[in-house]
Design a protein around this motif. Sequence first.
Motif, short mmCIF file in Angstrom:
data_model
loop_
_atom_site.label_atom_id
_atom_site.label_comp_id
_atom_site.label_asym_id
_atom_site.label_seq_id
_atom_site.Cartn_x
_atom_site.Cartn_y
_atom_site.Cartn_z
N PHE A 1 -0.11 5.00 11.26
CA PHE A 1 1.49 4.30 10.93
C PHE A 1 1.81 4.61 10.15
N ILE A 2 1.20 3.47 8.80
CA ILE A 2 2.35 2.80 7.21
C ILE A 2 1.39 4.42 6.55
N MET A 3 0.87 4.58 6.14
CA MET A 3 0.11 5.56 5.41
C MET A 3 0.67 6.59 6.10
N PRO A 4 -0.04 7.67 6.71
CA PRO A 4 0.62 8.71 7.25
C PRO A 4 2.30 9.29 7.20
N ILE A 5 3.11 7.75 7.29
CA ILE A 5 4.70 7.89 7.02
C ILE A 5 5.42 8.07 5.60
#
Length: 386
Positions: free
Chosen positions: A256-260
Amino acid sequence: MIITNYFKKFFQIAQSSGNLLIICVILSLMIANSSLGSSFQELLDYQLGSYSISLWINDGLMTIFFLLVGLEIKREILEGELSSFKNATLPIFAALGGMLVPAAIFYFFNQGSKYENGWGIPMATDIAFSLAIISMLGKRVPVSVKIFLTALAIVDDLGAIVVIAIFYTEKLETNYLLLCGLVMLILVALNFFKVKRHIFYLIPGVFLWYFMHHSGIHATIAGVLLAFTIPTNDSDTEISPLEKLEEKLHTPVNYFIMPIFALANTNIKFHDGMVDGLFTNFGYGIILGLVLGKVIGINLFSFIAIKLNLSDLPNNSKWSQMIGAGLLAGIGFTMSIFIALLSYKNDIEIQDEAKFAILVASALSGFMGYFLLKAISDKYDSLEHD
């Protein structure tokens, strides 16, 4: 040598999320250069409470990423790959070279010009992208080299944050810095008295982030500082609070965090003249600083440290693999873009030129590092089978 299962799991997850990360980069570039570009930028600039969505992503969500990496590094220093003094010192020397040489290359090309204030641009390593790419190589690269790159990237980014605080911060807020110190004392005291519940660390951690953000220092450093206070234990049979928190953070960070983060920060709009800008002293300073300066500085300082018997080469590694890791460290991306924005606050055109040069340099470094490490692995695999 025993590589901890937690670090293995960290890289297995990073490997599986690497493709998602790259897809988000491509998608972001496509959106930025389509009819949706303006709407997407307006979404990123939308105020959610006191801050824009973009700031919540870069300073908020990425603090959680830094928290996870900080937990990994702390545990490896205490009981794993970095517990050896010589292994632990190598990333520090390497990061120092990886900051000084790129900065010197940029300054050589741009001294005395309107661009010279951007000497800090090629100093940084993007942890998320460099680890995603090296993790995509799987078992082709020794885990010790992956851990070296992780530690190097952490030290490198912390160094970049210090540079930002000293040279690119207009004003440091002393009162907020004192409050940061007070929160850190509370966290250290909790660790000293062996408080194990995460909530007693995470709540002060939120205050630490808030105070750090307002102090003028980049807020993500709060994640690393918080990680260093999370307690471990002396037992090999009982899972520690540090290890429990790692387990909880792996999935949200990698999926979630890295792709966003990638989706929001590759939002670069191309325009006429950007390609020509690569073939100027400004473009040369950024591209050569990241692509050549990083790999030269990292390996030169590593070689000196090893020859002086201050450090050891990572276990089961070769100098050719160190060169590959040095190339991956040339993926500056996020922090490089951040420093570019600070360097040229009042000139949007120069900011765009810098972003494009950073994107090109990071792509070159990523491709070169990936294919070099893959070729080295394939070569030794074929020799073993002969």
